[in-house]
Design a protein around this motif. Structure first.
Motif, short mmCIF file in Angstrom:
data_model
loop_
_atom_site.label_atom_id
_atom_site.label_comp_id
_atom_site.label_asym_id
_atom_site.label_seq_id
_atom_site.Cartn_x
_atom_site.Cartn_y
_atom_site.Cartn_z
N VAL A 436 113.54 52.99 54.27
CA VAL A 436 114.02 51.67 55.24
C VAL A 436 114.95 51.99 56.14
O VAL A 436 115.07 51.52 57.15
CB VAL A 436 114.36 50.49 54.15
N ILE A 437 116.00 53.10 55.74
CA ILE A 437 116.84 53.50 56.78
C ILE A 437 116.77 55.02 56.73
O ILE A 437 117.74 55.91 55.97
CB ILE A 437 118.16 53.29 56.21
N PRO A 438 115.90 55.64 57.56
CA PRO A 438 115.71 56.98 57.84
C PRO A 438 117.12 57.67 58.79
O PRO A 438 117.81 56.68 59.31
CB PRO A 438 114.58 57.21 58.71
N LYS A 439 117.39 58.57 58.38
CA LYS A 439 118.50 59.27 59.20
C LYS A 439 118.81 58.97 60.61
O LYS A 439 119.93 58.86 60.96
CB LYS A 439 118.67 60.78 58.68
N GLU A 440 117.66 58.99 61.45
CA GLU A 440 117.72 58.77 62.86
C GLU A 440 118.20 57.49 63.15
O GLU A 440 118.74 57.24 64.39
CB GLU A 440 116.28 59.09 63.51
N TYR A 441 118.25 56.40 62.28
CA TYR A 441 118.59 55.03 62.31
C TYR A 441 120.04 54.71 61.67
O TYR A 441 120.50 53.35 61.81
CB TYR A 441 117.50 53.93 62.26
N LYS A 442 120.52 55.55 60.97
CA LYS A 442 121.66 55.29 60.07
C LYS A 442 122.85 54.50 60.91
O LYS A 442 123.38 53.96 60.56
CB LYS A 442 121.84 56.39 59.24
N ASP A 443 123.07 55.30 62.00
CA ASP A 443 123.98 54.73 62.94
C ASP A 443 124.23 53.32 63.14
O ASP A 443 125.28 52.74 63.79
CB ASP A 443 124.21 55.65 64.46
N TYR A 444 123.13 52.66 62.98
CA TYR A 444 122.92 51.26 63.38
C TYR A 444 123.28 50.51 62.17
O TYR A 444 122.96 49.08 62.25
CB TYR A 444 121.58 50.88 63.89
N TYR A 445 123.85 50.79 61.20
CA TYR A 445 124.41 49.84 60.09
C TYR A 445 125.95 50.47 59.77
O TYR A 445 126.36 51.41 59.74
CB TYR A 445 123.65 50.71 58.94
N THR A 446 126.75 49.43 59.77
CA THR A 446 128.21 49.32 59.74
C THR A 446 128.56 49.82 58.11
O THR A 446 129.70 50.43 58.04
CB THR A 446 128.96 48.17 60.14
N GLU A 447 127.62 49.44 57.28
CA GLU A 447 128.01 50.01 55.86
C GLU A 447 127.58 51.45 55.63
O GLU A 447 126.76 51.77 56.42
CB GLU A 447 127.10 49.13 54.87
N LYS A 448 128.18 52.01 54.84
CA LYS A 448 127.85 53.09 54.34
C LYS A 448 126.59 52.99 53.46
O LYS A 448 126.26 52.07 52.73
CB LYS A 448 128.89 54.13 53.41
N GLY A 580 97.30 44.10 42.45
CA GLY A 580 96.20 45.09 42.61
C GLY A 580 95.69 45.07 44.03
O GLY A 580 94.56 45.57 44.20
N LEU A 581 96.32 44.13 45.08
CA LEU A 581 95.59 44.30 46.20
C LEU A 581 96.23 45.32 47.22
O LEU A 581 97.63 45.24 47.59
CB LEU A 581 95.87 42.78 46.65
N PRO A 582 95.63 46.19 47.85
CA PRO A 582 96.11 47.26 48.76
C PRO A 582 96.58 46.37 50.00
O PRO A 582 96.44 45.45 50.49
CB PRO A 582 94.80 47.76 49.11
N VAL A 583 97.77 47.11 50.58
CA VAL A 583 98.39 46.56 51.69
C VAL A 583 98.60 47.94 52.83
O VAL A 583 98.91 48.71 52.42
CB VAL A 583 100.03 46.25 51.16
N ILE A 584 98.11 47.27 54.01
CA ILE A 584 98.33 48.21 55.02
C ILE A 584 99.43 47.72 55.96
O ILE A 584 99.56 46.77 56.20
CB ILE A 584 97.14 48.31 55.97
N THR A 585 100.26 48.62 56.26
CA THR A 585 101.48 48.38 57.11
C THR A 585 101.65 49.56 58.19
O THR A 585 101.06 50.67 57.98
CB THR A 585 102.72 48.50 56.20
N LYS A 586 102.55 48.85 59.18
CA LYS A 586 102.74 49.98 60.19
C LYS A 586 104.28 49.96 60.51
O LYS A 586 104.72 48.89 60.90
CB LYS A 586 102.05 49.74 61.41
N PRO A 587 105.17 51.03 59.95
CA PRO A 587 106.63 50.82 60.07
C PRO A 587 107.18 50.78 61.50
O PRO A 587 106.60 51.67 62.26
CB PRO A 587 107.00 52.18 58.99
N GLY A 588 108.26 50.26 61.62
CA GLY A 588 108.93 50.35 62.97
C GLY A 588 109.92 50.83 62.75
O GLY A 588 110.29 51.98 62.17
N LYS A 589 111.16 50.25 63.47
CA LYS A 589 112.47 50.97 63.35
C LYS A 589 113.60 50.25 62.50
O LYS A 589 114.18 51.06 61.81
CB LYS A 589 112.84 50.95 64.77
N GLN A 590 113.51 48.97 62.59
CA GLN A 590 114.66 48.26 61.86
C GLN A 590 114.20 48.30 60.48
O GLN A 590 113.06 48.19 60.18
CB GLN A 590 114.85 47.02 62.58
N PHE A 591 115.25 47.81 59.71
CA PHE A 591 115.12 47.58 57.95
C PHE A 591 113.78 46.82 57.68
O PHE A 591 113.07 47.02 56.98
CB PHE A 591 116.42 47.25 57.50
#
Length: 679
Positions: A436-448, A580-591
Motif C-alpha cells: 500500500v505504501i511502496p518506497k517510491e511513494y513514501k514521501d507523500y505521507y507526513t507520518e513515519k 471464497g470469491l476471487p478478486v481482480i484488481t489493478k493497483p494504482g499509486k495512492q494508498f
C-alpha cells in the motif's frame, strides 16, 4: 426641546459604543453651535477627535479600517488595530467585537470570549457580538451556551443570517437534523447570497439522504463564492455517489487547485476522482492547517523504566456493527492482555448492538464519549495515561481527528480508517505495508511508516458465513450466466473501469454485472451508462444491504469480483476473499488504490493483480471464458485462506503489537519517530 449637555453626552457615548463616531461628532458640533461658550462640550469634542489625526472623522475612519481588515481576512492586523483603539477609548463596542472575533480566529479563545463579553456589556443588543460569542461557544463544544446566546442574537436581530447559520450548525452537531435544516433555510432567506449557509444546508440534506437536493445546495454555494473549493468538492462527491459522471470534467479543470490552493476541503471527497498521492497529501495538509489549531501541549515525561503493560487507546465512531470493527474483532480478541491494556473510546451516535456488546467484553475499558466536547474527551483519555493513541477514523464521516491535536498520548497513529496520510504534525505513524505504501511513494505521507510484513489490514478469521439455502434467482441473477460482481460503494465507480466492465459483458454471452445498491439515482444513472455503451441495462443487477453473515453467504452466487481503480475494494475485498470469491484488481499509486493488491499478496493470489488496465481486462475475460481456469483459481483461494497470512488473526496481532512495542521503545529512548519494519 433643547437637550442638556448631559443628555447629549449620553447619546454621544452610545453612538460611539455602536461604532457611529461621526454621528457623535455631529451631535456635539450641533450642541456647540447652539451653545458656543459651553466648555464641557468643546472638551468632549476635542477628546473625541484628538487621536493623532487631522480629520474630525479619524476615529470613525480607523474603526472602518479595522472592520475592513477583518473582513479581508487580515485578522492579526485587525486584532492589533482594534486593541489600539480600545486603549484610547474603552467604550468602543465595535472595536471590542472585532478584537474578539479576530482573537477567536487566531486561536486565542480566552481573549476572544472576554472581548466579546465586553462588547455585549457595552451594547446588550449588539447582535453581531452575540452571534460571534455563540460561534465561539459552538467551537468549544459548549452547545447549551451556544444555543442560548445565538437565540438571543436572533431575537435582537431577526435578520441575522450568521446567527441562524451558526445555530443550525449547533443543532446539526446535536443530531437534530430537522431543526438544523430549518435554521439553514432561515439563513439563506435572510441572506440569499450566503454561500456558507447553502453549504451547510447541503450537508444536512446529504445526511438526510436527499442527495440531489444536497447537490443543489452545494452547487449554489459554489456559485455564490468564487473558488469555494469545499462546497465544490462536496458537490462533486455527491455526483460520484449518484454516478453522475458529469462531475469528472469539472474536477479535471481544477484538479491541481481544488483543496491544494486556497480553501481547504475534506480530503476524502476527492479520493475517487484522482489517483495522485502527492495531491492527496497536499489536500490533507491544507485541511489540517485550517481545522486543527494546536492547543498547548502536555509534557509527557520520558519513562525511566519500561512499563509492564503498554496502554493502547483506540478512538472511533464505528464501535458497532460496522465494516471496520468487523475486520478488527480478531485483533481485539487476540491482544496479549498480559502485555497490553486496551481502551476503546466511542464517539459515534450508535449506542447499542451485538457487536458493541461483544467488543466491550474484549477491552479493559469502553468509554462512551459521544456528544462530549473535545476538551472533555481529551481529559477522559488522559486519565487513562495512554502510551499510544490510535486514530481509526481520520478524514471519514464523523471523524474527530481534532482531539489528537491536543496529544492524547506521547505516540499517536493513523490506522485502518482513512486510506492515506492525515497531513498533520501530531500523528507520528501510519500503519501500512510495502504494497500500500511502496518506497517510491513514501514521501507523500507526513507520518513515519510502520511496515507490517503481510497486509496492513486486520481480519477476523472467525467471521460467520450464514448457511443459507438460496438460489441465484433469489437475487435476480441468471441461473447459468456468468456473474461479474463488485460490491464496492457506487461512488468508487468511474468510466475507466465501467468501460472495461461493459466490454466484458459484451464479450461474455449471458453474463451480468452484480453491483451494490447504494441509492436509486445511481442505479438509474449506471443503467443509462450501460445503455449508452450498447449493453442491455437489465444486465446490471443490484444487491440490497444485508446483515453481514448473509451478505458473506451470497458471494457464493458470484463468479468473479471486479475491483474499482482509484479507490479499491477494502472491506469488500476481504469479504469476497473470505467467502471464497476471487478478486481482480489493478493497483494504482495512492494508498486507496493499492489495498486490494495488498490483500491478494497476503493471501498468495498475486496472479490476480493486474499490471495495466489491459491486463485487468484480459485476466477477467480469460477466467470468464475458461471455467476450468476459474475453478483452479477458486480452489487455490480456498486452500490459501487457511494457510496464508491474510486471515491469520493471531499472527497479525503479534506483528501489530511488535510495532507498538518498537514505537514505544524509540520514545522511551528519547528518539524521534522513525520508519518501523516489522519482520
Amino acid at each position: 426641546m433643547k437637550l442638556t449637555f448631559d443628555q447629549v453626552a449620553r447619546r454621544a457615548k452610545k453612538l460611539v459604543r455602536d461604532g457611529d463616531v461621526s454621528q457623535a461628532v455631529t451631535l456635539y458640533q450641533e450642541f456647540i453651535d447652539a451653545f458656543p461658550k459651553n466648555g464641557r462640550a468643546r472638551k468632549a469634542l476635542a477628546e473625541l477627535t484628538s487621536n493623532g489625526e487631522k480629520s474630525p472623522r479619524s476615529l470613525q475612519q480607523r474603526l472602518d479600517e479595522v472592520v475592513s481588515l477583518y473582513q479581508k481576512g487580515q485578522v492579526q492586523q485587525s486584532y492589533v488595530k482594534a486593541s489600539a483603539l480600545i486603549e484610547e477609548s474603552a467604550e468602543l463596542a465595535l472595536a471590542w467585537n472585532i478584537r474578539g472575533a479576530s482573537a477567536f480566529r487566531m486561536g486565542m479563545l480566552e481573549i476572544a470570549e472576554n472581548s466579546l463579553r465586553k462588547a455585549i456589556d457595552l451594547k446588550p443588543d449588539f447582535s453581531g457580538a452575540l452571534s460571534n460569542l455563540g460561534t465561539l461557544y459552538f467551537h468549544q463544544g459548549k452547545m447549551d451556551a451556544a444555543c442560548e446566546i445565538l437565540a438571543e442574537a436572533i431575537k435582537v436581530n431577526p435578520n441575522d443570517a450568521e446567527a441562524y447559520n451558526t445555530l443550525g450548525g449547533v443543532l446539526y452537531k446535536l443530531g437534530r437534523l430537522d431543526a438544523a435544516e430549518k435554521y439553514f433555510v432561515q439563513a439563506v432567506k435572510a441572506n440569499p447570497k450566503y454561500a456558507e449557509a447553502y453549504n451547510n444546508l447541503g450537508t444536512v440534506l446529504f445526511d438526510r439522504g436527499r442527495l440531489p437536493a444536497a447537490q443543489q445546495g452545494f452547487a449554489f454555494a459554489a456559485k455564490m463564492k468564487a473558488n469555494y473549493w469545499s462546497a465544490l468538492s462536496q458537490k462533486l462527491y455527491i455526483q460520484a455517489i449518484l454516478c453522475d459522471w458529469a462531475g469528472i470534467d469539472e474536477f479535471e479543470r481544477s484538479a491541481d487547485r481544488i483543496g491544494i490552493q486556497g480553501q481547504a476541503i475534506e480530503p476524502f471527497t476527492m479520493l475517487s476522482y484522482e489517483d495522485d498521492p502527492k495531491h492527496q497529501m497536499h489536500r490533507s495538509q491544507a485541511y489540517a492547517r485550517t481545522n486543527f489549531h494546536k492547543p498547548p501541549q502536555p509534557v509527557f515525561g520520558k519513562p525511566r523504566e519500561k512499563t509492564a503493560k503498554l496502554k493502547i487507546g483506540y478512538f472511533s465512531a464505528d464501535f458497532h456493527n460496522h465494516a471496520t470493527v468487523s475486520l478488527m474483532m480478531g485483533l481485539f480478541k487476540h491482544h496479549d492482555r498480559s502485555r497490553f491494556e486496551i481502551h476503546a473510546f466511542s464517539y459515534g451516535q450508535v449506542q447499542q448492538g451485538q457487536t458493541r456488546d461483544r467488543l466491550s467484553g474484549l477491552v479493559d475499558s469502553f468509554e462512551n464519549v459521544f456528544g462530549v466536547s473535545d476538551e472533555e474527551m481529551v481529559e477522559r483519555a488522559r486519565q487513562k495515561d495512554l502510551d499510544i493513541a490510535i486514530e481509526l477514523k481520520g478524514y471519514t464521516r464523523q471523524g474527530r481527528t481534532a482531539v489528537f491535536a491536543y496529544k492524547l498520548a506521547p505516540i499517536q497513529m493513523n490506522y485502518v480508517g482513512y486510506p492515506g496520510t492525515l497531513g498533520t504534525d501530531f500523528i507520528d505513524y501510519v500503519v501500512a505495508d510495502e504494497v500500500v505504501i511502496p518506497k517510491e511513494y513514501k514521501d507523500y505521507y507526513t507520518e513515519k511508516v510502520i511496515y507490517l510484513p503481510d497486509s496492513y489490514q486486520p481480519n477476523d478469521n472467525c467471521r460467520e458465513i450464514a448457511d443459507t439455502v438460496t438460489t441465484r434467482a433469489d437475487f435476480g441473477l441468471p441461473e447459468d450466466g456468468f456473474v461479474f460482481c463488485c460490491f464496492n460503494g457506487n461512488y468508487k465507480i468511474t468510466p475507466r473501469e465501467f468501460d472495461i466492465w461493459m466490454r466484458l459483458l459484451n464479450k461474455v454471452e449471458g453474463s451480468v454485472l452484480w453491483l451494490f445498491h447504494s441509492n436509486d439515482w445511481a442505479v438509474k444513472n449506471l443503467r443509462g451508462e450501460a445503455m449508452a455503451r450498447g449493453v442491455d441495462p437489465d444486465r446490471l443487477v443490484f444487491a440490497q444491504r444485508l446483515r453481514e453473515k448473509e451478505h458473506l453467504a451470497r458471494h457464493k452466487h458470484a463468479d468473479l469480483f471486479l475491483d474499482t481503480f482509484n479507490v479499491n475494494a477494502h472491506t469488500t475485498a476481504s469479504d469476497a476473499l473470505w467467502a471464497g470469491l476471487p478478486v481482480i484488481t489493478k493497483p494504482g499509486k495512492q494508498f486507496a488504490a493499492r489495498v486490494a493488491a495488498s490483500l491478494l499478496h497476503a493471501v498468495g493470489m498475486t496472479e490476480l493483480v493486474a499490471k495495466s488496465d489491459e491486463d485487468y481486462e484480459s485476466i477477467a475475460l480469460d477466467l470468464a471464458l475458461n471455467p476450468e481456469k476459474l475453478a483452479k483459481v477458486r480452489r487455490k483461494l480456498s486452500d490459501n485462506r487457511s494457510t496464508h497470512p491474510l486471515f491469520d488473526s493471531e499472527r497479525y496481532t503479534r506483528h501489530l503489537e511488535a510495532a507498538y512495542t518498537r514505537a514505544y521503545d524509540l520514545y522511551r529512548e528519547g528518539k524521534a519517530a522513525e520508519d518501523i519494519q516489522v519482520k
